[in-house]
Motif scaffolding. Structure first.
Motif, short mmCIF file in Angstrom:
data_model
loop_
_atom_site.label_atom_id
_atom_site.label_comp_id
_atom_site.label_asym_id
_atom_site.label_seq_id
_atom_site.Cartn_x
_atom_site.Cartn_y
_atom_site.Cartn_z
N SER A 15 0.85 -1.19 0.00
CA SER A 15 0.00 0.00 0.00
C SER A 15 0.89 1.25 0.00
O SER A 15 1.67 1.46 0.92
N ASN A 38 -7.09 0.67 8.27
CA ASN A 38 -6.28 -0.21 9.13
C ASN A 38 -4.84 0.26 9.25
O ASN A 38 -3.99 -0.47 9.76
N ILE A 39 -4.56 1.48 8.81
CA ILE A 39 -3.20 2.02 8.82
C ILE A 39 -3.05 3.02 9.96
O ILE A 39 -3.90 3.89 10.17
N LYS A 55 0.69 -0.92 9.19
CA LYS A 55 -0.59 -1.62 9.09
C LYS A 55 -0.83 -2.35 10.40
O LYS A 55 -0.03 -3.19 10.82
#
Length: 981
Positions: A15, A38-39, A55
């Motif tokens: 990502s 979710n980061i 993450k």
């Protein structure tokens, strides 16, 4: 349940950046922790730089963060998970995975306890204690009020003193003790005052005040009055008397969170995108991003800093020391007079013209009587020069008074037998005066303030009209009048060269500004009382002007345009009873100050290189009030994106993307390691459903946008580094044919308004642009755009697709050009458009060359790949969750050779991209799946097999853009950028 497995790093996917709702912000010492999906992002608030990006969860979003400074542990909760990390180094905030808790319900709140234990409060009002040493659940308790929670807050040190504040769906706050009961009950108090569900509960450090917010838009402050001094937390709350102190409404929509500050002030954030600071005297407001919501908020008491997270994905850092400061300059009620006009001069002071003809200077809390003339009692205008050293007064008797502030020099003369209705400074030495009878005089102002007549102009209007704003572009005067019309005058030419009649509506033009100067033209912008910001191309060579584009402002009364180094173009205006400062580049309101509105004497000046604004106005209490408004109190740690659903995206270059959204905006964005917005276009009247891009010549592009209300716009884009010139070449609205009937016989139609669902563009042999538009009324419409004359013509609107068109795609088989349309019943149609692409005389068929049903229901996405020998591969994804691969061949007719489909997603497929040997799909199930494919043309078979997937926290994916970054194809995840939206 405990787990000691960290989130695995994908070997195929990485990502690069994520733009999503910032669901959590939290200060820990000098660092700010933010959860986006979710980061976890960690910023240093001193250097304003990103320290860490990690993450945390695999398939959950972050919703809360708590820090244990004794054990140096960080607890991060999201949905049913609580991840525990150990802080290994405070230099750069390095963290190491410790363990993860998996609960059976949604976690609303977490609290660190003594003995290395953690308390979780879940959505069904259950409190659970977890031991990190034993790595198991050691105790659990349910509240006697079994209901669903929207919020929760907990305090205490151990099981005996834990107190939980639960915000229920039943409009009440339940205060209860999980592990101690009194008379068989664990509920201590029920607080009822809100009219909606409770979104947040905050308790101050001394346990004396509670603040709660709700979807009824109110913030309620509760006083906690203990009966006696108690040693532990449980007894304090058990015997306390809790009464509502007051409630207030600072937001126009639901309030997500409020914070109690030690100073007694209240900080809040809401669905209206506002951050409000409630003090004892007034309420201050800031906007994080236009049209968005502020979903997360935190406050650092030591540095007086606030942090906010927005639904656009932006993270803001606010200094609360930079709130506007006000003071009273004068109380004119006792003098039996009132201020007619006033001007604020930078570094000099405020000049006020009173009704008795006195001009008073206010500087450093001292007033100076500067000038007095009875003629000034009938003054109609009082304006300052751009250098803010000269002030001109004009009267209804035709007199003009010019005052020089540096050495208090005054010029007085009668220049017109008619009433002077307006005065505009073109520059520091030229002024135009408008008189009754629609006559304009241009004068030169010498150093001794004497006037020299230069020219005379005439406004062509049947009613009384005068100039309200003007700029000088070499020997051209670009001006706007009180009726909303725009005029282009030339020196030594009495009549206007061009007139745009009432383009700013009937309310008038209020301000103009000169922007970039190019080789043969200058960009000028104007604002008016219609709330529109229009850009104009003023050509020096051709002595002509045309409109470039138009943006919609958040105020109907803008009155000043200026440029700043930090915030770009600034526009000041009145919105209701407030003064607002709006940044056109950042697309947000920088400051909102209550002032009573614009129907009074007022003026402002920009100080410290537009870092602050000094605003003076007469108040309703008959006092002169000044406000110093700082504009440097906000810093964006992370820039945001669209405020609503992103419907479409098209690639302009390898880094530049054009996007359209439900928020009616079109954005030009550079995607690399960060998301950098270069341009925002806000002129669509409804949602933007589709965008398409075409390269006209190097650095020049044609952009076509289409959407709701059957609106089509064509833009010409010129991009050089970070300099963007954008021109709205065409704005087209589809007008459907309706039979005129007497109003008594009109029957309401059951059909909705036509929408443009998708659009594609391609060049023709004549170098014009063919635009294909798929519509909701089941018609494929073809337009031709002449790039030289900038004209748009409808060439076909009889291509009936039987069903609502969802997607269209240009393809080529052999030497024939086709447009593929997909519809809501799973059909794909091949339309031969070679006549218009090749400019041939072949008749166009009004029926598709080929039609076939590939899916059980709507086809949401499609892509085409040429194989060999007049073969082509069509990949489609539909509402039936299927990925379909179809090979077509053209010999004399289009024919389907073979077809294969698989169901690899759990919901409808919305994005697809095909390459040699593999295909990428995206779905509403938040998965991006790579599948390999192969075909055998001899046996007429095609095979597809998924081999890798990636879960993204982008909910409700609408599409997918992918492009290659390297020549290799054996490792697709390393060479392809994927952007789901």
């Amino acid at each position: 349940m405990f787990s000691c497995k960290d989130v695995k790093k994908s070997k195929l996917f990485k990502s690069m950046s994520l733009v999503n709702t910032v669901s959590c912000v939290r200060f820990i010492d000098q660092f700010l922790l933010a959860g986006i999906g979710n980061i976890l992002l960690v910023y240093d608030t001193e250097s304003r730089k990103l320290c860490l990006r990690r993450k945390i969860f695999d398939k959950a979003s972050i919703h809360g963060i708590q820090f244990n400074d004794k054990q140096m542990l960080v607890a991060i909760h999201g949905e049913r998970y609580v991840a525990i990390y150990k802080l290994t180094s405070q230099m750069g905030f390095l963290i190491e995975f410790y363990c993860i808790l998996i609960t059976t319900d949604w976690v609303c709140d977490i609290l660190w306890m003594n003995s290395n234990c953690l308390l979780t409060v879940t959505a069904h009002n259950v409190a659970t204690v977890w031991s990190l040493d034993l790595k198991k659940e050691i105790n659990s308790s349910s509240c006697d009020e079994r209901c669903i929670l929207y919020s929760a807050t907990s305090i205490g040190e151990d099981e005996e003193t834990i107190i939980v504040f639960s915000g229920t769906v039943f409009r009440e706050i339940v205060i209860w003790s999980p592990f101690r009961r009194s008379n068989g009950l664990n509920i201590l108090h029920r607080l009822q005052m809100h009219e909606g569900v409770i979104f947040s509960i905050t308790v101050n450090k001394s346990y004396s005040i509670i603040s709660s917010t709700s979807d009824d838009r109110s913030i309620v402050i509760w006083n906690v009055e203990p009966i006696a001094e108690h040693q532990n937390t449980y007894d304090h709350w058990k015997f306390a008397k809790i009464i509502p102190a007051y409630s207030f409404y600072a937001h126009k929509a639901r309030v997500w969170k409020s914070i109690l500050m030690q100073s007694g002030n209240i900080l809040s954030a809401g669905e209206d995108g506002q951050i409000c600071l409630k003090t004892s005297s007034r309420t201050y407001q800031w906007e994080e991003s236009r049209g968005s919501q502020v979903r997360s908020l935190d406050y650092m008491e030591i540095k007086n800093l606030a942090a906010s997270g927005c639904t656009t994905g932006s993270i803001g850092l606010w200094s609360l020391d930079t709130v506007p400061k006000s003071e009273i300059l004068a109380d004119y009620k006792k003098d039996n007079r009132y201020p007619k006009h006033l001007v604020v001069l930078n570094n000099i002071g405020t000049y006020v013209l009173y009704s008795d003809g006195h001009v008073i200077l206010y500087k450093n809390n001292i007033s100076h009587n500067i000038y007095q003339n009875d003629i000034l009692c009938c003054t109609l205008t009082m304006v300052k020069s751009p250098c803010e050293t000269k002030v001109a007064f004009t009267t209804s008797s035709g007199h003009i008074v010019i005052l020089k502030s540096t050495n208090i020099q005054v010029f007085f003369d009668k220049i017109s037998p008619e009433k002077i209705v307006s005065t505009i400074w073109l520059n520091n030495n030229q002024i135009i005066v408008c008189c009754k009878g629609n006559t304009i005089y241009c004068y030169e102002v010498f150093e001794d303030l004497k006037l020299n007549h230069l020219d005379t102009f005439c406004i062509c209007s049947k009613t009384s009209s005068w100039i309200t704003a003007a700029v000088l572009v070499e020997d051209l005067i670009f001006a706007g009048c009180n009726e909303g019309s725009i005029y282009l005058f030339k020196l030594n030419h009495r009549e206007p060269l061009q007139v745009f009649n009432k383009i700013h509506s009937f309310a008038g033009v209020t301000a103009m500004w000169t922007h970039e100067k190019y080789f043969n033209f200058t960009v000028v912008s104007s604002v008016g009382r219609d709330g529109h910001h229009r850009y104009w191309n003023v050509s020096i060579l051709s002595e002509s002007v045309f409109e470039i584009r138009c943006d919609i402002l958040p105020t109907k009364w803008p009155f000043v345009i200026t440029n700043s180094k930090v915030h770009g173009l600034l526009i000041c205006g009145f919105k209701e009873s407030n003064l607002i400062v709006y940044s056109s580049i950042e697309q947000r309101i920088l400051a909102t100050v209550p002032c009573g509105g614009g129907h009074r004497a007022w003026d402002l000046t920009f100080i410290n290189d537009c870092d602050s604004i000094y605003f003076v106005c007469s108040s309703s209490s008959k006092k002169l009030e000044s406000n110093e408004i700082p504009l440097h109190g906000h810093h964006r740690l992370l820039k945001g994106f669209h405020s609503m659903i992103v419907n479409c995206m098209a690639q302009v270059t390898d880094e530049l993307m054009i996007t359209g959204s439900d928020d009616t905006t079109v954005r030009l964005t550079r995607f690399n390691d960060a998301v950098d917005n270069l341009l925002t276009l806000r002129s669509h009247i409804s949602s933007v459903r589709s965008v398409s891009s075409l390269t006209l010549k190097p650095n020049v592009y044609i952009i076509v946008t289409a959407g709701g209300r059957a609106q089509l716009k064509i833009w010409t884009l010129n991009v050089t580094d970070n300099n963007v010139y954008c021109e709205e070449s065409i704005s087209h609205l589809l007008k459907t044919k309706q039979e005129k009937k007497p109003w008594r016989t009109v029957v309401p139609s059951n059909e909705g308004e036509t929408r443009f669902m998708d659009v594609c563009v391609q060049y023709t042999k004549t170098r014009s642009v063919l635009i294909s538009v798929g519509c909701s009324d089941a018609v494929l419409r073809l337009y031709n755009y002449d790039t030289n004359n900038k004209t748009l013509s409808l060439i076909e609107d009889n291509l009936d697709c039987n069903n609502c068109v969802l997607k269209i795609l240009p393809v080529q088989l052999n030497s024939f050009h086709y447009v593929l349309t997909t519809d809501t019943k799973g059909f794909v149609n091949f339309w031969d458009i070679s006549k218009y692409v090749d400019n041939s005389n072949v008749d166009l068929s009004f029926t598709p060359k080929y039609r076939h049903c590939l899916h059980q229901s709507g086809i949401n996405c499609c892509d085409w790949l040429e194989i060999e020998n007049n073969y082509g591969l069509l990949t489609t994804g539909g509402d039936d969750q299927r990925l379909s691969l179809s090979i077509f061949h053209y010999k004399d007719i289009v024919s389907l050779i073979c077809n294969e489909y698989i169901s690899i997603h759990c919901s409808q497929v919305t994005g697809i991209k095909v390459y040699n040997q593999f295909v990428i799909t995206a779905s509403v199930d938040q998965k991006i799946i790579f599948s390999s494919w192969s075909c055998d043309l001899n046996s007429k078979t095609v095979q597809v097999l998924p081999f890798a997937s990636y879960f993204t926290t982008v909910a409700d994916i609408h599409g997918l853009i992918a492009h290659k970054r390297g020549p290799r194809v054996d490792r697709p995840a390393d060479e392809i950028d994927r952007i789901p939206y």
